[in-house]
Structures are given as structure tokens and as C-alpha cells.
Design a protein around this motif. Structure first.
Motif, short mmCIF file in Angstrom:
data_model
loop_
_atom_site.label_atom_id
_atom_site.label_comp_id
_atom_site.label_asym_id
_atom_site.label_seq_id
_atom_site.Cartn_x
_atom_site.Cartn_y
_atom_site.Cartn_z
N PRO A 1 0.81 -1.22 0.00
CA PRO A 1 0.00 0.00 0.00
C PRO A 1 0.85 1.28 0.00
CG PRO A 1 -0.18 -1.15 2.10
CD PRO A 1 0.62 -2.03 1.18
N ASP A 2 2.12 1.15 0.39
CA ASP A 2 3.02 2.30 0.39
C ASP A 2 3.65 2.52 -0.99
OD1 ASP A 2 4.68 0.09 0.28
OD2 ASP A 2 6.02 0.76 1.88
N GLY A 3 3.32 1.67 -1.97
CA GLY A 3 3.86 1.82 -3.31
C GLY A 3 5.19 1.13 -3.53
N THR A 4 5.61 0.30 -2.59
CA THR A 4 6.86 -0.45 -2.75
C THR A 4 6.58 -1.78 -3.43
OG1 THR A 4 7.87 0.56 -0.81
CG2 THR A 4 8.83 -1.50 -1.57
N ALA A 5 7.17 -1.96 -4.61
CA ALA A 5 7.07 -3.24 -5.31
C ALA A 5 8.21 -4.12 -4.82
CB ALA A 5 7.19 -3.03 -6.82
N THR A 6 7.89 -5.34 -4.46
CA THR A 6 8.91 -6.30 -4.04
C THR A 6 9.20 -7.23 -5.21
OG1 THR A 6 8.15 -6.19 -1.76
CG2 THR A 6 9.50 -8.09 -2.37
N PRO B 1 1.50 3.73 -12.07
CA PRO B 1 0.95 4.63 -11.05
C PRO B 1 0.93 4.05 -9.63
CG PRO B 1 -0.79 3.87 -12.52
CD PRO B 1 0.52 3.37 -13.09
N THR B 2 0.98 2.74 -9.49
CA THR B 2 0.91 2.14 -8.16
C THR B 2 2.27 1.91 -7.51
OG1 THR B 2 0.88 -0.07 -9.14
CG2 THR B 2 -1.26 0.94 -8.66
N VAL B 3 3.37 2.18 -8.26
CA VAL B 3 4.70 1.86 -7.74
C VAL B 3 5.53 3.13 -7.54
CG1 VAL B 3 6.85 0.59 -8.18
CG2 VAL B 3 4.65 -0.40 -8.88
N GLU B 4 6.02 3.30 -6.32
CA GLU B 4 6.89 4.42 -5.97
C GLU B 4 8.36 4.03 -5.95
OE1 GLU B 4 5.91 7.61 -5.39
OE2 GLU B 4 3.91 6.96 -5.99
N ASP B 5 8.64 2.82 -5.44
CA ASP B 5 10.01 2.34 -5.34
C ASP B 5 10.01 0.83 -5.38
OD1 ASP B 5 9.15 1.69 -2.71
OD2 ASP B 5 10.11 3.44 -1.86
N VAL B 6 11.22 0.24 -5.38
CA VAL B 6 11.35 -1.20 -5.56
C VAL B 6 12.30 -1.77 -4.51
CG1 VAL B 6 12.02 -3.04 -7.17
CG2 VAL B 6 11.00 -0.93 -8.06
N VAL C 1 21.53 -4.07 -3.51
CA VAL C 1 21.66 -3.82 -4.94
C VAL C 1 22.51 -2.57 -5.12
CG1 VAL C 1 19.50 -4.94 -5.59
CG2 VAL C 1 19.50 -2.50 -5.03
N PRO C 2 23.24 -2.49 -6.24
CA PRO C 2 24.06 -1.30 -6.47
C PRO C 2 23.19 -0.11 -6.89
CG PRO C 2 24.22 -2.79 -8.33
CD PRO C 2 23.40 -3.50 -7.28
N THR C 3 23.59 1.06 -6.41
CA THR C 3 22.97 2.32 -6.80
C THR C 3 24.11 3.28 -7.13
OG1 THR C 3 22.97 3.34 -4.62
CG2 THR C 3 21.09 1.93 -5.16
N ASP C 4 23.78 4.48 -7.58
CA ASP C 4 24.82 5.47 -7.84
C ASP C 4 25.63 5.79 -6.58
OD1 ASP C 4 24.02 5.66 -10.47
OD2 ASP C 4 22.94 7.55 -10.20
N ALA C 5 25.01 5.66 -5.42
CA ALA C 5 25.67 6.01 -4.16
C ALA C 5 26.31 4.81 -3.46
CB ALA C 5 24.66 6.67 -3.22
N GLY C 6 26.24 3.63 -4.04
CA GLY C 6 26.77 2.42 -3.40
C GLY C 6 25.68 1.39 -3.24
N LEU C 7 25.89 0.43 -2.35
CA LEU C 7 24.93 -0.65 -2.14
C LEU C 7 23.79 -0.21 -1.24
CD1 LEU C 7 27.35 -3.67 -1.69
CD2 LEU C 7 26.03 -3.05 -3.72
N SER C 8 22.59 -0.70 -1.52
CA SER C 8 21.42 -0.41 -0.70
C SER C 8 20.61 -1.69 -0.53
CB SER C 8 20.54 0.65 -1.36
OG SER C 8 19.34 0.82 -0.61
N SER C 9 20.20 -1.97 0.70
CA SER C 9 19.33 -3.12 0.94
C SER C 9 17.89 -2.68 1.15
CB SER C 9 19.81 -3.92 2.16
OG SER C 9 19.76 -3.10 3.31
N GLY C 10 17.64 -1.39 1.05
CA GLY C 10 16.29 -0.86 1.19
C GLY C 10 15.65 -0.62 -0.16
N PRO C 11 14.42 -0.13 -0.16
CA PRO C 11 13.76 0.20 -1.42
C PRO C 11 14.53 1.29 -2.17
CG PRO C 11 12.16 0.10 0.37
CD PRO C 11 13.52 0.05 0.99
N VAL C 12 14.57 1.19 -3.49
CA VAL C 12 15.28 2.16 -4.33
C VAL C 12 14.29 2.73 -5.35
CG1 VAL C 12 17.58 1.19 -4.02
CG2 VAL C 12 16.12 0.29 -5.82
N ASP C 13 14.60 3.96 -5.82
CA ASP C 13 13.75 4.60 -6.82
C ASP C 13 14.61 5.20 -7.92
OD1 ASP C 13 14.72 7.09 -5.90
OD2 ASP C 13 13.00 7.39 -4.59
N ARG C 14 13.99 5.91 -8.83
CA ARG C 14 14.70 6.46 -9.98
C ARG C 14 15.85 7.37 -9.59
NH1 ARG C 14 10.43 7.68 -14.77
NH2 ARG C 14 9.60 5.57 -14.87
N GLY C 15 15.70 8.10 -8.51
CA GLY C 15 16.75 9.00 -8.07
C GLY C 15 18.04 8.28 -7.73
#
Length: 154
Positions: free
Chosen positions: A54-59, A89-94, A105-119
């Protein structure tokens, strides 16, 4: 994707679900898209969308082999998934998981184990797009859930 950046690809999908959108990306480029220089960083290690909260996080469930995607291809693979799903429209982050457990998962800022988005993936964003999620229609580089042609990152 084309080269080392996401690129828009028009696809028609009949279902308006994150699972259907992800399936289009996992299928990879068509012959004509490949001839146009489109490729994918994804391999069959992406299992599918488990749920959208419901928070828009796709797993998204991935296999342990997903960690074996090497170098920048893993960042590109994650970015492809994130850009595609957050166009809906239903997804904010993954959030990515292996056997139900959040995975880094890798991001521009390094590894993240939390939800990630386009930013988190501005370095590989489609040239015509911004990192902000769409407000009315999917931007280039994202798969739409409509039956009309719309771009998907490759």
C-alpha cells in the motif's frame, strides 16, 4: 538500454500489472530492437514481482544468481527494473529480495538493501528523462501498463 544508459523502447502490454511490465523487460529486446542497438542487462535471475504494498513499494524476487551479474551490468539491470516499475501509477520504489530476504543492490551512491527509486540511478537515466517519477504518463525509458505502445528501458 543502448550502450551504458537506459533507452526508451515501445512495447504493448495487455495487462496493467507490475508483473506484466517486468515480464516485458525480462523477455529482452526483439530482433528489430537488437538490430537498433538495444540490449538488456537482465538475465533469467529475476523471478518476478511478488507484491506491491500500500506504500507503493514493489517487491521483486531475484535468485541468488542475480548477485552474479557482473560489474556495471548489475546496476543497469536494477535500474531497468526500477525505471520500468516506477512508471506504473501504483509503484513508488522497488525492494529486491532473495528468498524473501532484502538483498543489497548497487545504486549510484553504493549498495542499498532498502527500497530504491529512480533517483538512485541518475547516472544511467534515459537522456530524454529526469529521475522524477511520472505524474500523468510514463516518460521515455519506462514501460506503461496500457495497451498502447509505450517505452520500456532496455
Amino acid at each position: 538500454m543502448r550502450g551504458a544508459d537506459l533507452a526508451p523502447v515501445d512495447r504493448r502490454i495487455g495487462a496493467s500489472s507490475p508483473a506484466a511490465a517486468l515480464a516485458q523487460v525480462v523477455d529482452g529486446p526483439t530482433r528489430s530492437e537488437a538490430a537498433d542497438g538495444i540490449r538488456t542487462a537482465l538475465a533469467p535471475e529475476v523471478v518476478g514481482v511478488e507484491a506491491v504494498g500500500p506504500d507503493g513499494t514493489a517487491t521483486v524476487a531475484v535468485s541468488r544468481g542475480f548477485a552474479g551479474i557482473t560489474g556495471g551490468n548489475q546496476l543497469l539491470a536494477v535500474a531497468q527494473i526500477v525505471w520500468t516499475l516506477t512508471a506504473l501509477p501504483t509503484v513508488e520504489d522497488v525492494q529486491f529480495t532473495v528468498e524473501g530476504i532484502p538483498v543489497e543492490v548497487p545504486t549510484d551512491a553504493g549498495l542499498s538493501s532498502g527500497p530504491v527509486d529512480r533517483g538512485d540511478f541518475r547516472s544511467v537515466a534515459p537522456a530524454e528523462s529526469t529521475a522524477a517519477p511520472p505524474t500523468t504518463s510514463p516518460p521515455p525509458g519506462a514501460t506503461s501498463s496500457s495497451t498502447e505502445g509505450s517505452p520500456a528501458p532496455r
